[in-house]
Write a protein that holds these residues in place. Structure first.
Motif, PDB file in Angstrom:
ATOM      1  N   LEU A  37       4.646 -48.792 -44.527  1.00  0.00           N
ATOM      2  CA  LEU A  37       4.460 -50.229 -44.279  1.00  0.00           C
ATOM      3  C   LEU A  37       5.595 -51.037 -44.895  1.00  0.00           C
ATOM      4  O   LEU A  37       6.118 -51.968 -44.272  1.00  0.00           O
ATOM      5  CB  LEU A  37       3.121 -50.707 -44.835  1.00  0.00           C
ATOM      6  CG  LEU A  37       1.893 -50.433 -43.978  1.00  0.00           C
ATOM      7  CD1 LEU A  37       0.640 -50.860 -44.725  1.00  0.00           C
ATOM      8  CD2 LEU A  37       1.988 -51.148 -42.657  1.00  0.00           C
ATOM      9  N   ASP A  41       8.218 -53.145 -42.669  1.00  0.00           N
ATOM     10  CA  ASP A  41       8.321 -54.594 -42.839  1.00  0.00           C
ATOM     11  C   ASP A  41       9.726 -55.016 -43.265  1.00  0.00           C
ATOM     12  O   ASP A  41      10.174 -56.109 -42.926  1.00  0.00           O
ATOM     13  CB  ASP A  41       7.290 -55.083 -43.853  1.00  0.00           C
ATOM     14  CG  ASP A  41       5.870 -54.984 -43.317  1.00  0.00           C
ATOM     15  OD1 ASP A  41       5.702 -54.943 -42.076  1.00  0.00           O
ATOM     16  OD2 ASP A  41       4.928 -54.935 -44.135  1.00  0.00           O
ATOM     17  N   ARG A  66      -1.845 -52.041 -41.730  1.00  0.00           N
ATOM     18  CA  ARG A  66      -1.591 -53.400 -42.218  1.00  0.00           C
ATOM     19  C   ARG A  66      -2.907 -54.161 -42.379  1.00  0.00           C
ATOM     20  O   ARG A  66      -3.116 -54.869 -43.364  1.00  0.00           O
ATOM     21  CB  ARG A  66      -0.661 -54.146 -41.268  1.00  0.00           C
ATOM     22  CG  ARG A  66      -0.276 -55.510 -41.816  1.00  0.00           C
ATOM     23  CD  ARG A  66       0.735 -56.224 -40.962  1.00  0.00           C
ATOM     24  NE  ARG A  66       2.046 -55.609 -41.139  1.00  0.00           N
ATOM     25  CZ  ARG A  66       2.840 -55.215 -40.139  1.00  0.00           C
ATOM     26  NH1 ARG A  66       2.443 -55.386 -38.902  1.00  0.00           N
ATOM     27  NH2 ARG A  66       3.988 -54.676 -40.378  1.00  0.00           N
TER      28      ARG A  66
END
Length: 139
Positions: A37, A41, A66
Motif C-alpha cells: 500500500l 501510494d 486500503r
C-alpha cells in the motif's frame, strides 16, 4: 439404473480432476499489505501498474486493503482464521484470558480484605492493651 463394471471403472479410475491441481489461494501478511500500500501510494500513476504486475496483484487487492487500513483495523489486514479449529482455539484463549483476569481481580480483593482484617486485629489488640484488659492465655 444398474451400474456396470465400466461405470465403476470410470468413477474410480484414479485420474485426478482438473480442479485438484489448481494452485492454492495466496495469503498475505499484514506487513506485506502495508508495504505494498505504501509503495503503491508513493508511486506515480504510470508506475502503479508495474507494481501490481511485479507482485502479481490486482487493483481490487489494493482497494480492499486500503478500505481495511482506513477503517483503522490493522487486524483486518492480517489473514483471517478460516479453520474451525483455529476459531475454536481463539475463543478458548479469550475465555481463559477473561477467567484469569477475573481470578486476579478476586485475588486482589481477597488480599485487600485480609490486609484490612489484619489491621483491624492489630488495632483491637492495641485498644485492649491500652484499656488494661489482660490478654487471653496462650498469647
Amino acid at each position: 439404473m444398474t451400474m456396470t463394471l465400466a461405470d465403476a471403472a470410470r468413477i474410480d479410475d484414479g485420474v485426478v480432476s482438473p480442479r485438484a491441481d489448481r494452485p492454492k489461494r495466496r495469503t498475505f501478511t499484514a506487513e506485506y499489505k502495508a508495504k505494498i500500500l505504501a509503495d503503491y501510494d508513493a508511486a506515480d500513476r504510470g508506475e502503479r501498474g508495474a507494481i501490481l504486475r511485479r507482485e502479481g496483484l490486482y487493483s481490487s487487492h489494493i482497494v480492499e486493503w486500503r478500505k481495511a487500513a482506513e477503517s483503522g483495523a490493522a487486524s483486518a489486514l492480517a489473514p483471517q482464521a478460516k479453520d474451525r479449529r483455529e476459531r475454536q482455539r481463539d475463543r478458548e484463549v479469550e475465555q481463559l484470558r477473561a477467567r484469569a483476569e477475573k481470578a486476579e481481580a478476586e485475588l486482589a480483593r481477597t488480599r485487600a480484605a485480609l490486609d484490612i482484617v489484619g489491621k483491624a486485629h492489630a488495632l483491637l489488640e492495641t485498644l485492649s492493651e491500652s484499656t488494661g484488659t489482660p490478654k487471653p492465655p496462650g498469647r
